[in-house]
Design a protein around this motif. Structure first.
Motif, short mmCIF file in Angstrom:
data_model
loop_
_atom_site.label_atom_id
_atom_site.label_comp_id
_atom_site.label_asym_id
_atom_site.label_seq_id
_atom_site.Cartn_x
_atom_site.Cartn_y
_atom_site.Cartn_z
N PRO A 6 1.09 -1.00 0.16
CA PRO A 6 0.27 -0.01 0.01
C PRO A 6 1.00 1.66 0.10
CG PRO A 6 -0.38 -0.52 2.60
CD PRO A 6 0.41 -2.19 1.03
N GLY A 7 0.23 2.10 -0.98
CA GLY A 7 1.08 3.16 -0.84
C GLY A 7 0.35 4.49 -0.47
N TYR A 8 1.49 5.26 0.32
CA TYR A 8 -0.01 6.31 1.49
C TYR A 8 0.16 8.03 0.43
CZ TYR A 8 -0.75 2.75 4.84
OH TYR A 8 -0.87 1.67 5.25
N LEU A 9 -0.34 8.75 1.12
CA LEU A 9 -0.08 10.23 0.35
C LEU A 9 1.37 10.57 0.47
CD1 LEU A 9 -4.23 11.66 1.11
CD2 LEU A 9 -2.90 10.25 -1.62
N CYS A 10 1.47 10.79 2.46
CA CYS A 10 2.99 11.59 2.39
C CYS A 10 3.40 10.75 3.05
CB CYS A 10 2.52 13.18 2.74
SG CYS A 10 0.81 13.00 3.54
N GLU A 32 17.67 13.42 12.29
CA GLU A 32 16.53 12.46 11.10
C GLU A 32 15.38 12.69 11.01
OE1 GLU A 32 20.51 8.79 11.09
OE2 GLU A 32 19.27 9.39 13.63
N GLN A 33 14.16 12.88 11.93
CA GLN A 33 13.13 12.70 11.59
C GLN A 33 12.93 14.25 11.38
OE1 GLN A 33 11.15 12.39 15.43
NE2 GLN A 33 11.54 10.91 15.66
N SER A 34 13.14 15.46 11.38
CA SER A 34 13.29 16.92 10.85
C SER A 34 13.74 16.79 9.34
CB SER A 34 14.06 18.23 11.46
OG SER A 34 14.01 19.16 11.26
N ASN A 35 14.74 16.22 8.60
CA ASN A 35 15.24 16.01 7.70
C ASN A 35 14.15 15.41 6.52
OD1 ASN A 35 17.68 17.64 7.92
ND2 ASN A 35 18.87 15.49 8.53
N LEU A 36 14.00 13.80 7.17
CA LEU A 36 12.38 13.15 6.13
C LEU A 36 11.45 14.38 6.26
CD1 LEU A 36 13.74 9.83 8.14
CD2 LEU A 36 13.70 10.49 5.92
N ARG A 37 11.38 14.86 7.14
CA ARG A 37 9.22 15.91 7.52
C ARG A 37 9.87 16.65 5.98
NH1 ARG A 37 5.87 14.55 10.74
NH2 ARG A 37 7.27 13.06 12.40
N ARG A 38 10.92 16.97 5.59
CA ARG A 38 11.04 17.41 4.41
C ARG A 38 10.43 16.98 3.36
NH1 ARG A 38 16.93 19.08 6.48
NH2 ARG A 38 16.80 18.25 4.39
N TYR A 39 11.27 16.24 2.86
CA TYR A 39 10.64 14.65 1.85
C TYR A 39 9.02 14.98 1.65
CZ TYR A 39 15.28 15.07 0.51
OH TYR A 39 17.14 15.72 0.89
N ASP A 40 8.06 14.98 2.85
CA ASP A 40 6.94 13.89 3.18
C ASP A 40 5.97 14.33 1.88
OD1 ASP A 40 5.25 14.08 5.39
OD2 ASP A 40 3.94 15.72 4.22
N SER A 41 6.27 14.92 1.53
CA SER A 41 5.27 14.15 0.01
C SER A 41 5.95 13.99 -0.66
CB SER A 41 5.15 15.52 -1.10
OG SER A 41 6.09 15.92 -1.25
N SER A 47 9.02 1.43 2.30
CA SER A 47 10.58 1.00 1.67
C SER A 47 11.11 2.17 2.09
CB SER A 47 10.08 0.15 1.08
OG SER A 47 9.81 0.63 0.44
N GLU A 48 10.56 2.86 1.32
CA GLU A 48 10.51 5.07 1.04
C GLU A 48 11.60 5.28 1.38
OE1 GLU A 48 7.51 5.40 -3.26
OE2 GLU A 48 7.09 6.44 -1.44
N LEU A 49 10.40 4.79 3.31
CA LEU A 49 10.72 5.90 3.89
C LEU A 49 12.59 5.22 4.65
CD1 LEU A 49 10.41 7.80 6.94
CD2 LEU A 49 8.99 5.73 7.82
N GLN A 50 12.73 3.85 4.85
CA GLN A 50 13.91 3.24 4.62
C GLN A 50 14.92 3.97 4.06
OE1 GLN A 50 12.02 -0.34 4.83
NE2 GLN A 50 13.17 -1.09 7.68
#
Length: 64
Positions: A6-10, A32-41, A47-50
């Motif tokens: 399943p893919g989610y919106l963001c 790291e969490q802050s850096n990842l939130r810049r790529y929210d969309s 797997s994309e998160l990892q």
């Protein structure tokens, strides 16, 4: 996006709906969490998160 998963919106939606993604995200440092939130969309699957987390670590992306 991964086929068959399943893919989610963001990223925000992913973290709200996928317990494994949420737990993984919580193991990361606040930076790291802050850096990842810049790529929210751009992050819609676990797997994309990892992959993005690994990419940021490898690049040593500076904090903003």
């Amino acid at each position: 996006m991964d086929h068959g998963l399943p893919g989610y919106l963001c990223l925000t939606d992913l973290l709200d709906q996928d317990l494994s993604a949420y737990e993984f995200f919580q193991t990361l440092s606040p930076e790291e969490q802050s850096n990842l939130r810049r790529y929210d969309s751009e992050i819609a699957t676990f797997s994309e998160l990892q992959a993005q987390a690994a990419r940021l670590r490898a690049e040593g992306e500076p904090e903003w």
